[in-house]
Enzyme design. Structure first.
Site, PDB file in Angstrom:
ATOM      1  CB  SER A   7      -0.884   0.026   1.247  1.00  0.00           C
ATOM      2  OG  SER A   7      -1.545   1.284   1.341  1.00  0.00           O
ATOM      3  CE1 TYR A  21      -3.785  -2.241   5.041  1.00  0.00           C
ATOM      4  CE2 TYR A  21      -3.469   0.102   4.596  1.00  0.00           C
ATOM      5  CZ  TYR A  21      -3.676  -1.188   4.141  1.00  0.00           C
ATOM      6  OH  TYR A  21      -3.766  -1.426   2.790  1.00  0.00           O
TER       7      TYR A  21
HETATM    8  P1  NAP Z   1     -11.407  -5.863   0.398  1.00  0.00           P
HETATM    9  O1  NAP Z   1     -12.357  -5.460  -0.675  1.00  0.00           O
HETATM   10  O2  NAP Z   1     -11.752  -5.598   1.824  1.00  0.00           O
HETATM   11  O3  NAP Z   1     -11.065  -7.417   0.179  1.00  0.00           O
HETATM   12  C1  NAP Z   1     -10.253  -8.085   1.114  1.00  0.00           C
HETATM   13  C2  NAP Z   1     -10.032  -9.499   0.656  1.00  0.00           C
HETATM   14  O4  NAP Z   1      -9.186 -10.145   1.628  1.00  0.00           O
HETATM   15  C3  NAP Z   1     -11.314 -10.305   0.592  1.00  0.00           C
HETATM   16  O5  NAP Z   1     -11.223 -11.210  -0.469  1.00  0.00           O
HETATM   17  C4  NAP Z   1     -11.310 -11.047   1.922  1.00  0.00           C
HETATM   18  O6  NAP Z   1     -12.018 -12.269   1.902  1.00  0.00           O
HETATM   19  C5  NAP Z   1      -9.827 -11.320   2.084  1.00  0.00           C
HETATM   20  N1  NAP Z   1      -9.480 -11.613   3.462  1.00  0.00           N
HETATM   21  C6  NAP Z   1      -9.614 -10.806   4.545  1.00  0.00           C
HETATM   22  N2  NAP Z   1      -9.201 -11.445   5.651  1.00  0.00           N
HETATM   23  C7  NAP Z   1      -8.791 -12.671   5.262  1.00  0.00           C
HETATM   24  C8  NAP Z   1      -8.279 -13.808   5.933  1.00  0.00           C
HETATM   25  N3  NAP Z   1      -8.093 -13.815   7.266  1.00  0.00           N
HETATM   26  N4  NAP Z   1      -7.990 -14.919   5.219  1.00  0.00           N
HETATM   27  C9  NAP Z   1      -8.176 -14.933   3.879  1.00  0.00           C
HETATM   28  N5  NAP Z   1      -8.662 -13.894   3.174  1.00  0.00           N
HETATM   29  C10 NAP Z   1      -8.969 -12.780   3.869  1.00  0.00           C
HETATM   30  O7  NAP Z   1     -10.004  -5.127   0.199  1.00  0.00           O
HETATM   31  P2  NAP Z   1      -9.197  -4.687  -1.106  1.00  0.00           P
HETATM   32  O8  NAP Z   1      -9.293  -3.218  -1.216  1.00  0.00           O
HETATM   33  O9  NAP Z   1      -9.550  -5.528  -2.269  1.00  0.00           O
HETATM   34  O10 NAP Z   1      -7.737  -4.995  -0.577  1.00  0.00           O
HETATM   35  C11 NAP Z   1      -6.916  -6.005  -1.120  1.00  0.00           C
HETATM   36  C12 NAP Z   1      -5.485  -5.690  -0.732  1.00  0.00           C
HETATM   37  O11 NAP Z   1      -5.141  -4.401  -1.245  1.00  0.00           O
HETATM   38  C13 NAP Z   1      -5.256  -5.623   0.771  1.00  0.00           C
HETATM   39  O12 NAP Z   1      -4.010  -6.209   1.079  1.00  0.00           O
HETATM   40  C14 NAP Z   1      -5.201  -4.134   1.068  1.00  0.00           C
HETATM   41  O13 NAP Z   1      -4.429  -3.835   2.198  1.00  0.00           O
HETATM   42  C15 NAP Z   1      -4.590  -3.618  -0.216  1.00  0.00           C
HETATM   43  N6  NAP Z   1      -4.821  -2.203  -0.469  1.00  0.00           N
HETATM   44  C16 NAP Z   1      -6.080  -1.732  -0.701  1.00  0.00           C
HETATM   45  C17 NAP Z   1      -6.257  -0.379  -0.964  1.00  0.00           C
HETATM   46  C18 NAP Z   1      -7.606   0.237  -1.234  1.00  0.00           C
HETATM   47  O14 NAP Z   1      -7.685   1.479  -1.288  1.00  0.00           O
HETATM   48  N7  NAP Z   1      -8.676  -0.541  -1.437  1.00  0.00           N
HETATM   49  C19 NAP Z   1      -5.153   0.485  -0.969  1.00  0.00           C
HETATM   50  C20 NAP Z   1      -3.899  -0.040  -0.718  1.00  0.00           C
HETATM   51  C21 NAP Z   1      -3.746  -1.381  -0.490  1.00  0.00           C
HETATM   52  P3  NAP Z   1     -13.583 -12.379   2.369  1.00  0.00           P
HETATM   53  O15 NAP Z   1     -14.394 -11.902   1.212  1.00  0.00           O
HETATM   54  O16 NAP Z   1     -13.745 -13.814   2.640  1.00  0.00           O
HETATM   55  O17 NAP Z   1     -13.734 -11.492   3.569  1.00  0.00           O
END
Ligand code: NAP
Length: 270
Positions: free
Chosen positions: A166, A180
Site C-alpha cells: 500500500s 495498517y
Molecule cells: P477488500 O475489498 O476488503 O477485500 C479483502 C479481501 O481479503 C477479501 O477477499 C477477503 O475475503 C480477504 N481476506 C480478509 N481477511 C482474510 C483472511 N483472514 N484470510 C483470507 N482472506 C482474507 O479489500 P481490497 O481493497 O480488495 O484490498 C486487497 C489488498 O489491497 C489488501 O491487502 C489491502 O491492504 C490492499 N490495499 C487496498 C487499498 C484500497 O484502497 N482498497 C489500498 C492499498 C492497499 P472475504 O471476502 O472472505 O472477507
C-alpha cells in the site's frame, strides 16, 4: 468487441464456452489470496484467460458467481476457504492446489485487513496480533509455500510473487491507521529481501502499492472516505481494482522478466 481483460460485470464472458476436456498443455497456476472480492477478484478476472486460478478467502463472501465468470473466461478454478492468518490452513491450501493442478507459478499475496481505524490511542495488542497475522505472517507463509514449489533447487521451474502492499507504507497512515501502514511497511521490506534471496531460484518478487482504490476496504474507515480524499489526489479521483490488477498481471508475466524487487505505485500520483 475489445480484447481487454474481463471485468466483474463484463458481458463478453457470456459468449465464451469453456472447454471442459482441454487438450492444451497445462496452464500456469496462480494463487490469489483474498480473491473473493475487491482487488483480488479483479486480478482473478484479469488473469482467467491465461492462468488456472486458486482463490482463497474466509467464506464470508459468496463466490459462486465469480467462479462461474472465471470458468467462463477459460480458467480452471479452485475456491479455497482458508484463513490466511492460520499457518495450517495455508499449508492445507497449497496441498489442495498441488492435488488439483500439479504445478505452481504465481502467488499474489493480496488478502489484507485494515485492523481498525483510529489514532494510536485506539491500538491494542489484540488488534495488532490479528492485523499482523493476516497482513504479514500470512504473506510470509504463503511465500514460503510458493517458493518451495517454484524454486529451481527444489525441482521447480521458477515463478513470481506479487505482494499487494500500500502507498500507506510510505505515507504512514497518520491519524487513520499507522498500524495498517506499518504492516505494509513489513511487506515492502519482505519484498526487497525475498527478491534477492529467491532470485537465484528463478523467482521474481515484486510489489504493487495501491493508493485510494474503490473497494469495500474503506468500509473500515469513516463513511465517505473515498469521496473526501479523491479530490486531493493528483489525478483527482480514486482508482479502480481493475487498474491495480493490470499492474499485478504485468509483474507476474514474462513481460516483466527482468523486474524483481520493484514497487509499482498505482496511486494516481499520490
Ligand atoms: P477488500 O475489498 O476488503 O477485500 C479483502 C479481501 O481479503 C477479501 O477477499 C477477503 O475475503 C480477504 N481476506 C480478509 N481477511 C482474510 C483472511 N483472514 N484470510 C483470507 N482472506 C482474507 O479489500 P481490497 O481493497 O480488495 O484490498 C486487497 C489488498 O489491497 C489488501 O491487502 C489491502 O491492504 C490492499 N490495499 C487496498 C487499498 C484500497 O484502497 N482498497 C489500498 C492499498 C492497499 P472475504 O471476502 O472472505 O472477507
Amino acid at each position: 468487441m475489445t480484447n481487454g481483460p474481463l471485468s466483474v460485470n463484463d458481458s463478453r464472458i457470456d459468449s465464451v464456452v469453456p472447454d471442459p476436456v482441454s487438450t492444451q498443455p497445462a496452464r500456469p497456476v496462480m494463487l490469489i489470496t483474498g480473491g473473493s472480492r475487491g482487488i483480488g477478484a479483479a486480478v482473478a478476472l484479469a488473469a482467467c484467460a491465461t492462468y488456472d486460478l486458486a482463490i482463497s478467502h474466509t467464506g464470508r463472501t459468496p463466490v459462486d458467481a465469480l467462479v462461474d465468470q472465471l470458468v467462463a473466461g477459460g480458467a480452471g478454478v479452485l475456491s479455497l476457504v482458508a484463513d490466511v492468518g492460520d499457518e495450517h490452513q495455508v499449508v492445507d491450501s497449497f496441498r489442495q492446489i498441488d492435488q488439483r493442478f500439479g504445478r505452481f507459478d504465481v502467488l499474489v499475496n493480496n488478502a489484507g485487513i485494515a485492523g481498525g481505524y483510529g489514532e494510536l490511542s485506539t491500538v491494542t495488542a489484540e488488534m495488532l496480533a490479528r492485523l499482523f497475522a493476516i497482513n504479514v505472517t500470512g504473506a510470509f507463509i504463503c511465500a514460503r509455500e510458493a517458493a518451495a514449489r517454484m524454486s529451481t533447487s527444489h525441482g521447480g521451474h521458477g515463478g513470481s510473487i506479487v505482494n499487494i502492499s500500500s502507498k500507506a507504507a510510505v505515507l504512514g497512515g497518520s491519524h487513520e491507521w499507522v498500524h495498517y501502514a506499518a504492516s505494509k511497511g513489513a511487506i515492502d521490506t519482505m519484498t526487497t529481501g525475498l527478491s534477492k534471496e529467491l532470485a537465484p531460484q528463478g523467482i521474481r518478487v515484486n510489489a504493487v502499492r495501491p493508493g485510494l482504490i474503490t473497494t469495500d476496504f474503506h468500509l473500515h474507515a469513516t463513511p465517505g472516505r473515498v469521496e473526501r480524499m479523491a479530490p486531493l489526489i493528483p489525478l483527482m479521483r480514486a482508482g479502480t481494482a481493475d487498474e491495480v490488477a493490470s499492474a499485478v498481471l504485468w509483474l507476474a508475466s514474462s513481460e516483466a522478466s527482468y523486474v524483481t524487487g520493484a514497487f509499482v505505485d498505482v496511486t494516481g500520483g499520490r
